[in-house]
Write an enzyme that holds these catalytic residues in place. Structure first.
Site, PDB file in Angstrom:
ATOM      1  CB  SER A  27     -64.168 -62.331  11.630  1.00  0.00           C
ATOM      2  OG  SER A  27     -65.013 -61.201  11.780  1.00  0.00           O
ATOM      3  CB  CYS A  55     -58.176 -50.532  10.073  1.00  0.00           C
ATOM      4  SG  CYS A  55     -58.620 -52.312   9.978  1.00  0.00           S
TER       5      CYS A  55
END
Ligand SMILES: *Cc1c(COP(=O)(O)O)cnc(C)c1O
Length: 368
Positions: free
Chosen positions: A202, A326
């Protein structure tokens, strides 16, 4: 905002490097072409930029440029790889081997695949966060389709021995896939030497923009696509390419290749200094392997203070987290630490390019 807190959460995301932003800007305005419109100069210009990025990215992991595809981030890359493998192979094989300490992007995808018919083995880890070789060897006897084990853990920085894991997977006829989002651009990776078939990464973890990431897919691996619509990217992932994002990811990879060793040395020194001090003052207990670990992450339990309270009290001084981004919306104990048989809450500090000193942190500790 005056006197922003010290940012120590680089494992959650990083700022965009000024050089990366500069490389991206022309692709929003002057060079706005669609990389798939190869009948004209505008399109060719965009395609050339994408090809250059693929070269820079593949150089970082010893792949071929045509083995890289682009996604919206590592989460999509992981979904593309796992679901794609399952859908294209489930008639013959559907067993997945993974580990309890994986990122939710892997664990939630595996849970969903179980619901539609896959079988998944979730390997345990020891107190250091490392897998058990005997347990792995017996799981390999179940004729797995893919072994999916992350390179470096996002909460603890613990590094699995992926070269050896992949070698054993290969000998058993399984594909080897790794979520390398935390290690890509931070340490050496060689997909050939390390027998890696699929690798996820990423941009926003390596000073690139958010919303762009990618997947290395070794040549000739069949994956049913997640997203249909035009057959872009050799039919692995349709949709008009995010050219500015891809240029940013390419530039970030190029810079990482040049600077990652120096950065690692600097950050490890800083991290180790801090940990030694905290341990000497009997203020913290460090979690995870001390030897097989990324240089820029420190995960520790604070003795005599709850981790949440520590972060809350020092919110104006430092931006750090108790684990992965998260799971911090709902406060729950980290599944990574639980798998390591660690039940006290912990603080994760992750250092990056702009971290020069951990002074604010020492200040915070003085106020406990
Ligand atoms: C950040 C992260 C992801 C998710 O990446 P996105 O690009 O934000 O989707 C997956 N795995 C690990 C290990 C990560 O650190």
């Amino acid at each position: 905002m005056k006197n922003k807190p010290l940012y120590l959460d680089y494992a959650a995301t990083t700022p965009v490097d000024a050089r990366v932003l500069e490389a991206m800007l022309p692709y929003f305005t002057d060079k706005f072409g669609n990389a798939a419109s190869t009948t004209h100069i505008h399109g060719e210009e965009a395609k050339k930029a994408v090809d250059r990025a693929s070269t820079d990215i593949s150089d970082l992991i010893n792949a071929y440029p045509d083995e890289i595809i682009y996604t919206s981030g590592a989460t999509e890359a992981i979904n593309t790889a796992l679901k794609g493998l399952y859908w294209s192979h489930s008639l013959t094989r559907s067993h997945i081997i993974t580990v309890k300490t994986e990122h939710k992007a892997v664990l939630d995808t595996c849970r969903w695949l179980e619901e539609i018919g896959s079988e998944v083995t979730y390997l345990n880890v020891d107190h250091q966060g490392l897998i058990d070789w005997e347990e792995y060897a017996s799981a390999l006897k179940l004729n797995p389709l893919v072994v999916c084990i992350m390179h470096a853990n996002n909460e603890t920085g613990v590094i699995q021995e992926i070269g050896k894991i992949a070698q054993l997977a290969k000998e058993s006829g399984a594909y080897f896939m790794t979520d390398a989002t935390q290690s890509f651009g931070k340490m050496d990776i060689d997909v050939v030497k390390q027998n890696i078939d699929l690798l996820c990464f990423s941009a926003h973890k390596i000073y690139g923009p958010k919303g762009i990431g990618g997947l290395y897919i070794k040549r000739n691996i069949k994956l049913t696509p997640l997203i249909h619509g035009g057959g872009h990217q050799r039919n692995y992932r349709s949709g008009t390419l995010n050219v500015p994002g891809i240029v940013g990811l390419g530039e970030a990879s190029k810079i990482a290749k040049k600077e990652m060793r120096e950065d690692a040395k600097k950050l490890q020194k800083l991290r180790d200094q801090l940990e030694h001090q905290l341990i000497a003052d009997n203020m913290a207990r460090v979690n995870g392997s001390l030897t097989q670990r990324l240089p820029n992450i420190s995960n520790f339990e604070i003795i005599n203070c709850s981790a949440d309270e520590f972060l809350l009290r020092n919110k104006n001084l430092l931006s750090a987290s108790t684990g992965s981004a998260c799971s911090s919306e709902v406060i729950q104990h980290s599944h990574v630490l639980a798998a390591m048989n660690i039940h006290s809450p912990a603080v994760r500090l992750s250092f990056g390019k702009a971290t020069e000193t951990a002074f604010a942190l020492q200040l915070a500790f003085q106020r406990i």
